[in-house]
Design a protein around this motif. Structure first.
Motif, short mmCIF file in Angstrom:
data_model
loop_
_atom_site.label_atom_id
_atom_site.label_comp_id
_atom_site.label_asym_id
_atom_site.label_seq_id
_atom_site.Cartn_x
_atom_site.Cartn_y
_atom_site.Cartn_z
N ARG A 1 3.15 -20.08 7.31
CA ARG A 1 3.19 -18.90 6.46
C ARG A 1 1.90 -18.76 5.68
NH1 ARG A 1 8.36 -20.82 3.57
NH2 ARG A 1 7.71 -19.41 1.93
N ILE A 2 1.35 -17.57 5.65
CA ILE A 2 0.14 -17.27 4.88
C ILE A 2 0.42 -16.01 4.08
CG2 ILE A 2 -2.32 -16.70 4.99
CD1 ILE A 2 -2.41 -18.19 7.67
N GLU A 3 0.20 -16.07 2.76
CA GLU A 3 0.50 -14.90 1.94
C GLU A 3 -0.70 -14.53 1.08
OE1 GLU A 3 2.81 -16.36 -2.02
OE2 GLU A 3 3.97 -16.54 -0.16
N PRO A 4 -0.77 -13.28 0.63
CA PRO A 4 -1.90 -12.84 -0.19
C PRO A 4 -1.99 -13.65 -1.48
CG PRO A 4 -0.61 -10.96 0.57
CD PRO A 4 0.18 -12.18 0.90
N ASP B 1 -6.65 -22.94 -1.03
CA ASP B 1 -7.95 -22.39 -0.64
C ASP B 1 -8.04 -22.39 0.88
OD1 ASP B 1 -9.30 -22.10 -3.30
OD2 ASP B 1 -8.93 -24.26 -3.35
N LEU B 2 -8.87 -21.52 1.40
CA LEU B 2 -9.01 -21.36 2.85
C LEU B 2 -9.67 -22.57 3.48
CD1 LEU B 2 -8.76 -19.23 5.21
CD2 LEU B 2 -11.15 -18.67 4.72
N PRO B 3 -9.05 -23.22 4.47
CA PRO B 3 -9.72 -24.30 5.20
C PRO B 3 -10.94 -23.77 5.95
CG PRO B 3 -7.35 -24.33 5.60
CD PRO B 3 -7.66 -23.03 4.92
N LYS B 4 -11.88 -24.67 6.25
CA LYS B 4 -13.12 -24.26 6.89
C LYS B 4 -12.98 -24.03 8.39
CE LYS B 4 -15.87 -26.83 3.52
NZ LYS B 4 -16.83 -27.95 3.32
N SER B 5 -11.92 -24.56 8.98
CA SER B 5 -11.75 -24.42 10.43
C SER B 5 -10.28 -24.56 10.80
CB SER B 5 -12.56 -25.50 11.17
OG SER B 5 -11.99 -26.79 10.94
N ILE B 6 -9.96 -24.08 12.00
CA ILE B 6 -8.59 -24.24 12.49
C ILE B 6 -8.30 -25.71 12.78
CG2 ILE B 6 -7.07 -23.77 14.45
CD1 ILE B 6 -7.94 -20.95 14.44
N GLU B 7 -9.32 -26.46 13.25
CA GLU B 7 -9.10 -27.89 13.48
C GLU B 7 -8.65 -28.57 12.20
OE1 GLU B 7 -12.66 -27.10 16.33
OE2 GLU B 7 -11.82 -26.22 14.53
N ALA C 1 -9.37 -15.14 11.70
CA ALA C 1 -8.55 -14.44 12.69
C ALA C 1 -7.10 -14.91 12.63
CB ALA C 1 -9.13 -14.66 14.09
N LEU C 2 -6.90 -16.21 12.41
CA LEU C 2 -5.53 -16.73 12.27
C LEU C 2 -4.87 -16.15 11.03
CD1 LEU C 2 -3.27 -18.71 13.13
CD2 LEU C 2 -4.37 -20.41 11.66
N CYS C 3 -5.62 -16.07 9.94
CA CYS C 3 -5.06 -15.54 8.69
C CYS C 3 -4.70 -14.07 8.80
CB CYS C 3 -6.06 -15.73 7.55
SG CYS C 3 -6.31 -17.44 7.05
N GLU C 4 -5.51 -13.31 9.53
CA GLU C 4 -5.34 -11.86 9.56
C GLU C 4 -4.56 -11.35 10.77
OE1 GLU C 4 -5.80 -10.19 7.12
OE2 GLU C 4 -7.37 -11.12 5.91
N ALA D 1 -8.14 -4.35 2.43
CA ALA D 1 -8.85 -3.78 3.58
C ALA D 1 -10.18 -4.50 3.80
CB ALA D 1 -9.09 -2.29 3.36
N ILE D 2 -10.94 -4.74 2.73
CA ILE D 2 -12.24 -5.40 2.85
C ILE D 2 -12.06 -6.81 3.41
CG2 ILE D 2 -14.18 -6.34 1.53
CD1 ILE D 2 -13.95 -3.87 -0.29
N ARG D 3 -11.04 -7.51 2.94
CA ARG D 3 -10.79 -8.87 3.44
C ARG D 3 -10.59 -8.85 4.96
NH1 ARG D 3 -5.49 -10.14 1.56
NH2 ARG D 3 -4.80 -9.75 3.69
N GLN D 4 -9.82 -7.90 5.45
CA GLN D 4 -9.56 -7.83 6.88
C GLN D 4 -10.79 -7.35 7.65
OE1 GLN D 4 -5.50 -6.29 7.97
NE2 GLN D 4 -5.34 -5.96 5.75
#
Length: 631
Positions: A227-230, A324-330, A386-389, A490-493
């Motif tokens: 789950r990822i939320e704003p 906080d956003l991780p730096k990579s999917i790995e 891309a995973l987040c959005e 919108a800007i985030r996406q």
């Protein structure tokens, strides 16, 4: 070291004429207490036990350790396990000793005389498994020691650490290719839970394992709900997650900075939630203490930077949260994979916002790394965004990144499946934003971050607008139909799609590489409406707390027995100063309650009860069960 209770049956199996597969199965049952192998485990064990090399990609909780532990017991000599996890070697050895395996470690925490004793055990053939760090193994003295010993195999754990483009690169791993030359007759097995196809190729080359047999399991962890939320007020959002879904349960919270780690841990404690910080700025003894307390306690939360977690073998972590956003999917997959190792339902939750995108871009662009490294970092970040959005199944997107998209459908257990996001045609809005960026640059020679650009689009006066006469621009107020929050969403996406970019130290917005087709109306831009945070769909409302989740399917009388066994397990763990799961896992306790054994022999048939634990705890378990009898 004296021989273990498991040594006798193992010796008998080695001396017999049974087929290796049956021998491996009997070790699985006798030593570890399990009836059957999962997935490719049997094939991997056969490959290594027969003297072949293997490269194994298997998700956390998939049973990687058995793939080298059992071959080490089948083959003559000692299995050498190469691991970067010095802080956890003691627990890893304790877990093996708990099931009767003769194990030890060699690392910098040992005194000279202690290390000498371990070396003598190795040379005397008194060890089944020996753990050591890569920097020790590549030393000439260590290699000389190993040449004088009888070696069963080399197991290279966390093998992705050899990849210089990976998220956990360890330079000392690069020296491990020497094993192929120095010990050509000793089989090697490299294992990791995190590897893209590129990392898979790189670790194969760098470890000189081109002739190895490769085993790639599915990376899917169906028990984890993604789950990822704003992001709005992230600590309040985290608090809501814990109190409504995971009260009394163990969890890991990841933050980007040390300061955020400290503040978040303090905020949780202030609300009565037991939490400890962990980051590289803490004294080593404090870090070790916090890690051990987390491993041994029920319901404790660790708040950490990414310095924490690799190799953590705590099965009952019920949630992993990212503030906080991780730096990579790995990195994200590795970190979220620490939840639900016992197979029980668990949550991977993240709060993510526009500021995360800008700060990560800034971190990459202003760093002193080479342009090649920066380009690779941007690629990793783009995949994470891309995973987040995504507006489709997150699990499918995640598996696709690891090259496993074939055969997977929408999972039904992520937020985009449970509550599909609404979308809207944002083509005109994107064109307005790009026009504003272009006009500000061409007519005023100015570039701004998202805040001021949104003010121009909405026609909101402020000091900067007045000084620069922004109201005279043709783009002034052309986006007033959207509110500030909608523009930020919108800007985030649009950043995630490369339609706009954040540039330089201040994260100013500029048209991105995908801006041209949008401005020329050659493509339609569909964006998601910002999601309202959703509670978990697993039963709604407040979830069962603590280990009781494992017992949710039990009848009231059975639950009483389960709690009695948990209380007994806690007392044993405290007495032995080991984590409770090293006595028995929750799943094993449930199995005991459901089967309700009346003898030690019947108890031995429960999954997870091996020969040594049966001998050590059998009578005590039977005594603990009647205290909960309420039929």
């Amino acid at each position: 070291m004296s021989s273990s209770p498991a040594a006798a049956p193992l010796a008998q199996l080695r001396d017999g004429e049974d087929a290796r597969e049956r021998t491996a199965l009997e070790i699985l049952s006798t030593v570890f207490g399990y009836d059957a192998f999962r997935g490719d485990q049997a094939a991997i064990i056969e490959q290594v036990a027969s003297g072949g090399d293997a490269v194994v990609l298997m998700p956390t909780g998939g049973g990687k350790s058995l793939c080298y532990q059992i071959p080490s017991l089948l083959r003559e000599g000692t299995g050498i396990v190469v691991s970067p996890l010095i802080a956890l070697m003691s627990d890893q050895v304790a877990a093996l000793e708990a099931v009767g395996i003769r194990a030890a470690y060699l690392n910098s925490t040992l005194e000279f005389h202690e290390a000498q004793a371990v070396e003598q055990q190795l040379l005397a053939g008194e060890l089944d498994l020996l753990y050591m760090a890569p920097e020790r193994l590549v030393l000439p003295r260590t290699q000389d020691l190993l040449r004088r010993a009888t070696l069963a195999l080399f197991a290279i754990d966390e093998a992705h650490c050899v990849s210089q483009w990976g998220h956990d690169f360890r330079p000392d791993y690069l020296g491990l290719s020497v094993l192929a030359e120095a010990f050509p007759e000793v089989p090697r097995i490299a294992l990791t839970a995190t590897a893209t196809e590129a990392t898979h190729r790189e670790l194969t080359d760098r470890l000189a394992m081109q002739d190895a047999k490769h085993f790639v399991a599915s990376f899917d962890r169906p028990n984890i709900q993604y789950r990822i939320e704003p992001k709005s007020t992230p600590r309040d959002q985290l608090l809501r997650l814990i109190t409504t879904e995971h009260e009394g349960e163990s969890g890991i919270v990841y933050c980007l900075s040390r300061r955020s780690v400290e503040q978040t841990a303090e905020a949780l404690v202030a609300r009565g939630i037991p939490a400890l910080p962990y980051h590289a700025g803490l004294d080593a003894a404090v870090r070790q203490d916090h890690q051990e307390r987390f491993l041994r306690a029920d319901g404790l939360i660790i708040v950490a930077t990414i310095a924490f977690g690799m190799g953590i073998d705590k099965p009952d972590v019920r949630f992993v949260a990212h503030l906080d956003l991780p730096k990579s999917i790995e990195g994200y997959y590795q970190e979220t994979g620490r939840a639900g190792r016992d197979g029980q339902p668990s949550t991977a939750w993240m709060a993510y916002g526009l500021g995360d995108v800008v700060s990560q871009r800034k971190f990459i662009d202003t760093g002193e790394s080479s342009e090649l490294f920066k380009r690779n970092a941007r690629s990793h970040l783009d995949a994470m965004l891309a995973l987040c959005e995504t507006v489709t199944c997150r699990r499918v997107q995640l598996l696709s990144y690891f090259g496993q998209e074939v055969g997977y459908e929408a999972c039904g257990n992520c937020d985009t499946c449970l509550s599909p996001p609404q979308t809207w045609d944002a083509t005109v809005a994107a064109q307005k934003l790009l026009s504003a960026l272009i006009r500000l640059d061409r007519e005023r020679g100015q570039k701004f971050g998202s805040g001021q650009v949104i003010e121009v689009l909405r026609g909101r006066e402020n000091e900067r607008s007045t000084q620069s006469r922004h109201h005279e621009l043709s783009v002034w107020g052309i986006g007033e139909e959207l509110g500030e929050k909608e523009w930020r969403t919108a800007i985030r996406q649009l950043l995630a799609r490369g339609i706009v970019e954040a540039e330089g130290e201040y994260g100013v917005l500029i048209p991105g590489p995908q801006a041209g087709p949008v401005l020329r109306s050659e493509v339609t831009v569909e964006l998601a409406v910002d999601r309202t945070p959703q509670r978990s769909a697993r039963g709604g409302g407040r979830r069962t707390a603590g280990a009781a989740r494992a017992a949710e399917s039990l009848e009231p009388a059975q639950r009483e027995r389960f709690e009695a066994l948990r209380a007994w397990r806690t007392s044993v763990a405290k007495e032995k100063q080991i984590p409770p799961y090293m006595v028995f896992s929750d799943a094993t306790l449930v199995g005991i309650v459901e089967s309700r054994p009346e003898s030690v022999a019947q108890l031995g048939a429960v999954s997870g009860v091996g020969a040594k634990k049966l001998a050590e705890y059998g009578e005590a378990v039977l005594e603990a069960l009647p205290s909960a009898h309420v039929d």
